[in-house]
Design an enzyme around this catalytic site. Structure first.
Site, PDB file in Angstrom:
ATOM      1  CB  CYS A   1      -4.435  -0.504   7.738  1.00  0.00           C
ATOM      2  SG  CYS A   1      -3.940  -0.021   5.922  1.00  0.00           S
TER       3      CYS A   1
ATOM      4  CG  ASP B   1       2.747   4.074   7.152  1.00  0.00           C
ATOM      5  OD1 ASP B   1       1.764   3.613   7.811  1.00  0.00           O
ATOM      6  OD2 ASP B   1       2.998   3.740   5.860  1.00  0.00           O
TER       7      ASP B   1
HETATM    8  P1  RI2 Z   1       3.761  -2.957   6.792  1.00  0.00           P
HETATM    9  C1  RI2 Z   1       0.523   0.792   5.271  1.00  0.00           C
HETATM   10  O1  RI2 Z   1       0.539   1.926   4.501  1.00  0.00           O
HETATM   11  C2  RI2 Z   1      -0.512   1.012   6.442  1.00  0.00           C
HETATM   12  O2  RI2 Z   1      -0.512   2.326   7.091  1.00  0.00           O
HETATM   13  C3  RI2 Z   1       0.357  -0.057   7.361  1.00  0.00           C
HETATM   14  O3  RI2 Z   1      -0.132   0.043   8.770  1.00  0.00           O
HETATM   15  C4  RI2 Z   1       1.715   0.404   7.229  1.00  0.00           C
HETATM   16  O4  RI2 Z   1       1.800   0.606   5.716  1.00  0.00           O
HETATM   17  C5  RI2 Z   1       2.572  -0.499   7.698  1.00  0.00           C
HETATM   18  O5  RI2 Z   1       2.712  -1.700   6.728  1.00  0.00           O
HETATM   19  P2  RI2 Z   1      -0.392   2.001   3.022  1.00  0.00           P
HETATM   20  O6  RI2 Z   1       0.763   1.831   2.044  1.00  0.00           O
HETATM   21  O7  RI2 Z   1       4.947  -2.504   6.520  1.00  0.00           O
HETATM   22  O8  RI2 Z   1      -1.425   1.035   3.014  1.00  0.00           O
HETATM   23  O9  RI2 Z   1       3.818  -3.598   8.299  1.00  0.00           O
HETATM   24  O10 RI2 Z   1      -0.765   3.607   3.036  1.00  0.00           O
HETATM   25  O11 RI2 Z   1       3.262  -3.963   5.878  1.00  0.00           O
END
Ligand code: RI2
Length: 325
Positions: free
Chosen positions: A142, A211
C-alpha cells in the site's frame, strides 16, 4: 459554497458548508487518505470550524463542532488515528464556560495533535532507518507515509537498497508509493499483490504502515497485509510495522473489536461487468496477529507488538479514553 442563513447569537448569519463536514466527505471518498493524514486533516478542519464560527455563543459553537466531529468519525470507520485525533481536539473542553476559552482550547489541542503527529513521523523515519541495511531488498504494501519516511531517511543516510511495492488493489496505492520512492531516487519495482509469496524468497525486510493497533498487538492495515505477513513468516523475513502512537487503539482495551471498513463493489468490478446476482465483497483492511510481527517502529522506540497495551496506557492514558468527564 453558501448553504443559507442561520440565527446565531441573535442575528442572521450566512452559513457555508462546514469545513469539517467538507473534509469528512473528502476523506470518505478517499480524496484525502492515509491513516495519519486523515487524522491531521480532521484536527485541522475542526480548528478551522471553531475559528470561523461567528459570535460568542458557546452552545452554538459546541453544536457546530460536534456536527463536524460526527461527520469526521463517520467518514472512515477503521483508522483509530482519526478517532484519536478527533477526540484529542475535544480534550479538556467539557467544563469550559466561555466561547473564547473553548475556541482557544480547541485550537491548542488541534495544533498540538498535528505537531505531535508530524514530529512522530520524523522520529519513526530516524529509528526505522536503522533496520535497513546496505544492499537490502525491502517489500512494502500500500502507501504508508510512515514506511516511506523510514526508507527516505535510510536513503538520505547513504544506504543503497531497493524496494518492491505491491500494487494494492483495488485503489492501487502502490503506484503512489512507487512515485514517492522514485522521486527520492530509490529503485522501486511494482508487483501485483498475488506476486508477494513468489518474490519473498529474495526479500530482506518488510515495512508496512498501520491504520490501527489493538491492545493485543494485532495490526490492522490495508487488505492483504496479513498475507504479506504470512509469506514473510514462512520465509523468515522480519515483518516491521511503522506507526505513531496515535495508531494504537484505546477502544480495544475495553474489548471492542476493530470495525473493518467495506467499500463499494464498483471499486472491484465496473458496473455491468458481472451479472447482478454476483456478489462482490470488498473489505479494505485486515488484521495481522502479533506472532507474525517482528517489531513496531513508533516515535517512542522500536517495540514488540506485545507492548501495545503499555503504549495505550502510557501514551493515550485513561483520562484520554474518557475525555468526557
Ligand atoms: P500512513 C492507508 O489507508 C494504508 O492502509 C496504509 O498502510 C495506512 O493508511 C497507513 O498510512 P488508506 O487511507 O499513516 O489508503 O503510514 O485506506 O501514511
Amino acid at each position: 459554497m453558501k448553504l443559507g442563513t442561520e440565527l446565531i447569537s441573535g442575528r442572521m448569519v450566512d452559513t457555508y458548508v462546514m469545513s469539517a463536514e467538507d473534509i469528512a466527505e473528502r476523506i470518505r471518498t478517499m480524496e484525502i487518505r492515509g491513516a495519519a493524514e486523515i487524522a491531521r486533516r480532521a484536527a485541522q478542519a475542526l480548528k478551522e470550524d471553531v475559528d470561523s464560527y461567528p459570535g460568542q455563543d458557546l452552545q452554538g459553537m459546541r453544536s457546530r463542532l460536534e456536527k463536524g466531529r460526527d461527520a469526521l468519525l463517520a467518514s472512515r470507520p477503521t483508522a483509530i488515528s482519526l478517532w484519536n485525533g478527533v477526540h484529542y481536539v475535544f480534550k479538556d473542553t467539557s467544563k469550559l464556560i466561555t466561547a473564547e476559552e473553548y475556541r482557544t482550547k480547541v485550537r491548542e489541542n488541534a495544533d498540538r495533535f498535528i505537531r505531535r503527529s508530524k514530529n512522530a513521523l520524523k522520529t519513526i523515519g530516524i529509528l526505522g532507518a536503522n533496520r535497513i541495511r546496505e544492499g537490502d531488498k525491502v517489500l512494502t504494501h500500500c502507501n504508508s507515509k510512515a514506511a516511506i519516511a523510514v526508507m527516505a531517511e535510510a536513503w538520505a543516510q547513504g544506504k543503497r537498497f531497493e524496494v518492491y511495492a505491491t500494487e494494492s488493489r483495488p485503489w492501487r496505492q502502490g503506484v503512489l508509493t512507487a512515485n514517492d520512492l522514485a522521486k527520492l531516487g530509490i529503485p522501486v519495482t511494482i508487483i501485483i499483490d498475488s506476486a508477494v509469496r513468489y518474490v519473498m524468497k529474495d526479500i530482506d525486510l518488510v515495512l508496512v504502515g498501520a491504520d490501527t493497533i489493538a491492545s493485543n498487538g494485532a495490526v490492522i492495515n490495508k487488505i492483504g497485509t496479513s498475507q504479506v505477513a504470512l509469506a514473510a513468516h514462512e520465509a523468515r523475513v522480519p515483518f516491521t510495522v511503522c506507526a505513531e502512537t496515535f495508531k494504537f487503539s484505546p477502544r480495544t482495551i475495553y474489548g471492542e473489536l476493530v470495525k473493518i471498513e467495506e467499500r463499494d463493489a464498483t471499486e472491484v468490478v465496473k458496473e455491468g461487468e458481472v451479472p447482478p446476482q454476483v456478489r462482490v465483497f470488498n473489505p479494505v483492511f485486515d488484521a495481522t496477529p502479533p506472532e507474525y510481527i517482528d517489531s513496531i517502529v513508533t516515535e517512542i522506540g522500536v517495540i514488540p507488538p506485545y507492548a501495545a497495551y503499555q503504549v495505550i496506557i502510557k501514551e493515550l492514558g485513561q483520562e484520554f479514553i474518557f475525555y468526557e468527564d
